[in-house]
Design an enzyme around this catalytic site. Structure first.
Site, short mmCIF file in Angstrom:
data_model
loop_
_atom_site.label_atom_id
_atom_site.label_comp_id
_atom_site.label_asym_id
_atom_site.label_seq_id
_atom_site.Cartn_x
_atom_site.Cartn_y
_atom_site.Cartn_z
CG HIS A 31 -0.56 0.42 2.49
ND1 HIS A 31 -0.31 -0.48 3.51
CD2 HIS A 31 -0.29 1.64 3.00
CE1 HIS A 31 0.08 0.19 4.58
NE2 HIS A 31 0.11 1.48 4.30
CG ASP A 60 -0.12 -3.88 2.68
OD1 ASP A 60 0.27 -3.38 1.62
OD2 ASP A 60 -0.46 -3.20 3.66
CB SER A 133 2.95 1.71 6.22
OG SER A 133 1.75 1.61 6.91
#
Length: 232
Positions: A31, A60, A133
């Protein structure tokens, strides 16, 4: 100052990644790079373009490669994290807006499944923000036991949960794409050694997009990107 056109490429969002090979392979979340027209790695004061070699949308994850020979790279644990294990997360939680320095947070593994009984992830109480992230979650030996994924639950008034993608999930993805990791370290590192590993092998990733695409993605509001505030 020249007016930007909708098709001009600008820095849109940021994330974190980490080096796993001396020839410049790095891991991040899918992402973080999704929809980006260019993914740039901040390294020694320069922004360097990277290529996307493989993605795993379900878990992901993404493998990128930049033309960089990092001083240090992370090894990946052979065993998944266990319940209550102490962990360290490194990354750039709020992009470079707060400071260009890398941030670390400590915590422990609080559940062996992620959101909605997802057993490819674990849950942690270590502090995480969107820009974290794709960053490494490691143990005191400096072995990566997970990849940080930004939190759920912020909107619904729930105390936020933070998750890590398990090292076994990362290994499966890397093996399928011919990427071999260094063998894990078997002794604990001093905080000083751990600190230099974190500083040298964790990187700031910048996603560049056209202005038109940024507006579209923000309007869609379903994505988990750490968009820069000037676009909000």
């Amino acid at each position: 100052e020249k007016k930007l056109k909708p098709k001009d490429l600008v820095p849109a969002a940021s994330g974190t990644g980490f080096f796993v090979s001396k020839s410049g392979h790095l891991i991040t979340n899918y992402h973080v790079i999704e929809g980006c027209d260019a993914n740039k790695v901040a390294y020694q004061g320069k922004l360097i373009n990277s290529d996307t070699l493989a993605v795993d949308k379900t878990n992901d994850l993404a493998i990128l490669k930049a033309n960089i020979n990092p001083k240090r790279v992370y090894a990946v644990a052979n065993e998944d994290a266990s319940l209550l294990e102490d962990i360290i997360i490194a990354g750039y939680p709020l992009g470079k807006k707060v400071s260009a320095a890398i941030k670390t947070s400590k915590g422990s593994v609080t559940a062996l499944a992620g959101f909605g009984d997802n057993y490819s992830e674990f849950q942690t109480d270590a502090a995480l923000n969107q820009g974290n992230s794709g960053g490494p979650i490691m143990n005191q030996k400096g072995n990566v036991i997970g990849v940080a994924v930004a939190n759920y639950g912020k909107k619904s008034g729930v105390e936020s949960f933070n998750f890590g993608i398990k090292s076994s999930t990362l290994r499966t993805f890397a093996n399928s794409n011919g990427l071999r990791f260094l063998p894990p370290n078997n002794r604990e590192l001093s905080n000083k050694d751990l600190g230099s590993l974190i500083t040298d092998a964790t990187i700031y990733l910048e996603c560049h997009m056209t202005l038109a695409k940024i507006k579209r993605m923000i309007a869609d509001a379903n994505n988990r990107k750490a968009f820069f505030s000037e676009h909000q």
